[in-house]
Design a protein around this motif. Sequence first.
Motif, PDB file in Angstrom:
ATOM      1  N   THR A  86       8.028  -4.510  -0.999  1.00  0.00           N
ATOM      2  CA  THR A  86       9.306  -3.973  -0.536  1.00  0.00           C
ATOM      3  C   THR A  86       9.128  -2.511  -0.128  1.00  0.00           C
ATOM      4  O   THR A  86       8.160  -1.850  -0.517  1.00  0.00           O
ATOM      5  CB  THR A  86      10.374  -4.058  -1.640  1.00  0.00           C
ATOM      6  OG1 THR A  86       9.991  -3.173  -2.704  1.00  0.00           O
ATOM      7  CG2 THR A  86      10.532  -5.483  -2.163  1.00  0.00           C
ATOM      8  N   ASP A  87      10.083  -2.006   0.619  1.00  0.00           N
ATOM      9  CA  ASP A  87      10.045  -0.585   0.989  1.00  0.00           C
ATOM     10  C   ASP A  87      10.084   0.285  -0.263  1.00  0.00           C
ATOM     11  O   ASP A  87       9.425   1.324  -0.325  1.00  0.00           O
ATOM     12  CB  ASP A  87      11.224  -0.226   1.905  1.00  0.00           C
ATOM     13  CG  ASP A  87      11.084  -0.839   3.299  1.00  0.00           C
ATOM     14  OD1 ASP A  87       9.960  -1.239   3.680  1.00  0.00           O
ATOM     15  OD2 ASP A  87      12.109  -0.918   4.005  1.00  0.00           O
ATOM     16  N   PHE A  88      10.861  -0.139  -1.267  1.00  0.00           N
ATOM     17  CA  PHE A  88      10.942   0.615  -2.516  1.00  0.00           C
ATOM     18  C   PHE A  88       9.573   0.673  -3.193  1.00  0.00           C
ATOM     19  O   PHE A  88       9.127   1.746  -3.609  1.00  0.00           O
ATOM     20  CB  PHE A  88      11.977  -0.014  -3.450  1.00  0.00           C
ATOM     21  CG  PHE A  88      12.120   0.717  -4.763  1.00  0.00           C
ATOM     22  CD1 PHE A  88      12.836   1.889  -4.843  1.00  0.00           C
ATOM     23  CD2 PHE A  88      11.512   0.219  -5.909  1.00  0.00           C
ATOM     24  CE1 PHE A  88      12.968   2.575  -6.041  1.00  0.00           C
ATOM     25  CE2 PHE A  88      11.635   0.894  -7.126  1.00  0.00           C
ATOM     26  CZ  PHE A  88      12.363   2.072  -7.189  1.00  0.00           C
ATOM     27  N   GLN A  89       8.903  -0.466  -3.326  1.00  0.00           N
ATOM     28  CA  GLN A  89       7.574  -0.484  -3.940  1.00  0.00           C
ATOM     29  C   GLN A  89       6.617   0.426  -3.173  1.00  0.00           C
ATOM     30  O   GLN A  89       5.876   1.199  -3.780  1.00  0.00           O
ATOM     31  CB  GLN A  89       7.012  -1.909  -3.983  1.00  0.00           C
ATOM     32  CG  GLN A  89       7.692  -2.798  -4.985  1.00  0.00           C
ATOM     33  CD  GLN A  89       7.264  -4.243  -4.833  1.00  0.00           C
ATOM     34  OE1 GLN A  89       7.220  -4.781  -3.721  1.00  0.00           O
ATOM     35  NE2 GLN A  89       6.941  -4.875  -5.959  1.00  0.00           N
ATOM     36  N   ARG A  90       6.628   0.340  -1.881  1.00  0.00           N
ATOM     37  CA  ARG A  90       5.739   1.181  -1.060  1.00  0.00           C
ATOM     38  C   ARG A  90       6.000   2.658  -1.323  1.00  0.00           C
ATOM     39  O   ARG A  90       5.076   3.441  -1.468  1.00  0.00           O
ATOM     40  CB  ARG A  90       5.916   0.868   0.420  1.00  0.00           C
ATOM     41  CG  ARG A  90       5.356  -0.459   0.818  1.00  0.00           C
ATOM     42  CD  ARG A  90       5.632  -0.745   2.275  1.00  0.00           C
ATOM     43  NE  ARG A  90       5.340  -2.145   2.543  1.00  0.00           N
ATOM     44  CZ  ARG A  90       5.121  -2.626   3.733  1.00  0.00           C
ATOM     45  NH1 ARG A  90       5.176  -1.840   4.794  1.00  0.00           N
ATOM     46  NH2 ARG A  90       4.864  -3.897   3.889  1.00  0.00           N
ATOM     47  N   ALA A  91       7.277   3.031  -1.367  1.00  0.00           N
ATOM     48  CA  ALA A  91       7.623   4.439  -1.610  1.00  0.00           C
ATOM     49  C   ALA A  91       7.127   4.885  -2.983  1.00  0.00           C
ATOM     50  O   ALA A  91       6.564   5.983  -3.126  1.00  0.00           O
ATOM     51  CB  ALA A  91       9.130   4.640  -1.491  1.00  0.00           C
ATOM     52  N   VAL A  92       7.330   4.053  -4.006  1.00  0.00           N
ATOM     53  CA  VAL A  92       6.871   4.384  -5.357  1.00  0.00           C
ATOM     54  C   VAL A  92       5.360   4.518  -5.384  1.00  0.00           C
ATOM     55  O   VAL A  92       4.809   5.483  -5.931  1.00  0.00           O
ATOM     56  CB  VAL A  92       7.356   3.320  -6.376  1.00  0.00           C
ATOM     57  CG1 VAL A  92       6.679   3.508  -7.729  1.00  0.00           C
ATOM     58  CG2 VAL A  92       8.872   3.382  -6.520  1.00  0.00           C
ATOM     59  N   GLY A 128       4.994  -1.467 -12.921  1.00  0.00           N
ATOM     60  CA  GLY A 128       4.544  -2.582 -13.739  1.00  0.00           C
ATOM     61  C   GLY A 128       4.021  -3.742 -12.905  1.00  0.00           C
ATOM     62  O   GLY A 128       3.276  -4.583 -13.395  1.00  0.00           O
ATOM     63  N   GLU A 129       4.411  -3.781 -11.625  1.00  0.00           N
ATOM     64  CA  GLU A 129       3.950  -4.816 -10.695  1.00  0.00           C
ATOM     65  C   GLU A 129       2.851  -4.301  -9.764  1.00  0.00           C
ATOM     66  O   GLU A 129       2.452  -5.000  -8.831  1.00  0.00           O
ATOM     67  CB  GLU A 129       5.131  -5.312  -9.862  1.00  0.00           C
ATOM     68  CG  GLU A 129       6.232  -5.937 -10.690  1.00  0.00           C
ATOM     69  CD  GLU A 129       7.518  -6.161  -9.916  1.00  0.00           C
ATOM     70  OE1 GLU A 129       7.617  -5.721  -8.751  1.00  0.00           O
ATOM     71  OE2 GLU A 129       8.441  -6.761 -10.487  1.00  0.00           O
ATOM     72  N   ASN A 130       2.359  -3.101 -10.012  1.00  0.00           N
ATOM     73  CA  ASN A 130       1.358  -2.457  -9.165  1.00  0.00           C
ATOM     74  C   ASN A 130       0.125  -3.348  -8.996  1.00  0.00           C
ATOM     75  O   ASN A 130      -0.580  -3.604  -9.962  1.00  0.00           O
ATOM     76  CB  ASN A 130       0.972  -1.113  -9.795  1.00  0.00           C
ATOM     77  CG  ASN A 130      -0.164  -0.420  -9.084  1.00  0.00           C
ATOM     78  OD1 ASN A 130      -0.527  -0.738  -7.965  1.00  0.00           O
ATOM     79  ND2 ASN A 130      -0.744   0.559  -9.769  1.00  0.00           N
ATOM     80  N   PRO A 131      -0.168  -3.774  -7.767  1.00  0.00           N
ATOM     81  CA  PRO A 131      -1.343  -4.614  -7.563  1.00  0.00           C
ATOM     82  C   PRO A 131      -2.638  -3.831  -7.346  1.00  0.00           C
ATOM     83  O   PRO A 131      -3.678  -4.451  -7.111  1.00  0.00           O
ATOM     84  CB  PRO A 131      -0.981  -5.421  -6.308  1.00  0.00           C
ATOM     85  CG  PRO A 131      -0.020  -4.560  -5.562  1.00  0.00           C
ATOM     86  CD  PRO A 131       0.698  -3.725  -6.595  1.00  0.00           C
ATOM     87  N   TYR A 132      -2.609  -2.515  -7.467  1.00  0.00           N
ATOM     88  CA  TYR A 132      -3.777  -1.708  -7.105  1.00  0.00           C
ATOM     89  C   TYR A 132      -4.238  -0.681  -8.145  1.00  0.00           C
ATOM     90  O   TYR A 132      -4.774   0.355  -7.786  1.00  0.00           O
ATOM     91  CB  TYR A 132      -3.508  -0.929  -5.812  1.00  0.00           C
ATOM     92  CG  TYR A 132      -2.815  -1.682  -4.722  1.00  0.00           C
ATOM     93  CD1 TYR A 132      -3.509  -2.581  -3.927  1.00  0.00           C
ATOM     94  CD2 TYR A 132      -1.464  -1.473  -4.479  1.00  0.00           C
ATOM     95  CE1 TYR A 132      -2.862  -3.253  -2.904  1.00  0.00           C
ATOM     96  CE2 TYR A 132      -0.819  -2.144  -3.457  1.00  0.00           C
ATOM     97  CZ  TYR A 132      -1.517  -3.030  -2.670  1.00  0.00           C
ATOM     98  OH  TYR A 132      -0.875  -3.701  -1.661  1.00  0.00           O
ATOM     99  N   PRO A 133      -4.065  -0.891  -9.450  1.00  0.00           N
ATOM    100  CA  PRO A 133      -4.520   0.166 -10.360  1.00  0.00           C
ATOM    101  C   PRO A 133      -6.043   0.238 -10.387  1.00  0.00           C
ATOM    102  O   PRO A 133      -6.684  -0.810 -10.294  1.00  0.00           O
ATOM    103  CB  PRO A 133      -3.968  -0.291 -11.719  1.00  0.00           C
ATOM    104  CG  PRO A 133      -3.919  -1.781 -11.626  1.00  0.00           C
ATOM    105  CD  PRO A 133      -3.587  -2.070 -10.185  1.00  0.00           C
ATOM    106  N   PRO A 134      -6.669   1.345 -10.462  1.00  0.00           N
ATOM    107  CA  PRO A 134      -6.149   2.710 -10.529  1.00  0.00           C
ATOM    108  C   PRO A 134      -6.046   3.404  -9.174  1.00  0.00           C
ATOM    109  O   PRO A 134      -5.832   4.598  -9.122  1.00  0.00           O
ATOM    110  CB  PRO A 134      -7.193   3.408 -11.403  1.00  0.00           C
ATOM    111  CG  PRO A 134      -8.483   2.766 -10.982  1.00  0.00           C
ATOM    112  CD  PRO A 134      -8.117   1.308 -10.720  1.00  0.00           C
ATOM    113  N   VAL A 135      -6.214   2.646  -8.057  1.00  0.00           N
ATOM    114  CA  VAL A 135      -6.068   3.264  -6.732  1.00  0.00           C
ATOM    115  C   VAL A 135      -4.651   3.800  -6.580  1.00  0.00           C
ATOM    116  O   VAL A 135      -4.444   4.904  -6.083  1.00  0.00           O
ATOM    117  CB  VAL A 135      -6.442   2.279  -5.603  1.00  0.00           C
ATOM    118  CG1 VAL A 135      -6.213   2.900  -4.240  1.00  0.00           C
ATOM    119  CG2 VAL A 135      -7.900   1.825  -5.749  1.00  0.00           C
TER     120      VAL A 135
END
Length: 174
Positions: A86-92, A128-135
Amino acid sequence: MTAGYALFDTAVGRCGIAWGADDAVTAVRLPEESDEATARHLGAGADPSEPPAEVARVIAAIVDLVSGANLDDDLSWVSLDMNGLTDFQRAVYEAARRILPGSTRTYGEIATEIGLPGSARAVGRALGENPYPPVVPCHRVTAANGRTGGFSAGGGVTTKMRLLSTEQAVLGLW
């Protein structure tokens, strides 16, 4: 769509990375209970494969970062495939990527930075849904008053604190 994925060893355990046809990273996974679980969480629909040169460079940078060998690299150069977010996820995630190693921000500060003060809980859910940790360094985002906040990667808050310790982050008391 995943073009390939690879598992690799780091100071915090065996991690994984998946990439698309254009070599953009589609997912990164911190250690899970098994290699199979790590691969499953990558969403990998392909067999493990030798990473292309650019993805191998990302792997090397992640290995260095989580071991504390190169805290000058914030991984902001890594190309991420954010299709489906989502746009929100991208912004975060973009705001979190601006947090340098050794630094922290709060969920509320991220919410304010993206123009949505008062949405700290939503920021926490997105991280919490971040698919890219630690990037996308969600481990660098903490709760208010110096509390750690959650961490959805394998090992939970223990892994979060280990990453922050490796980065020599200065935290408040919690």
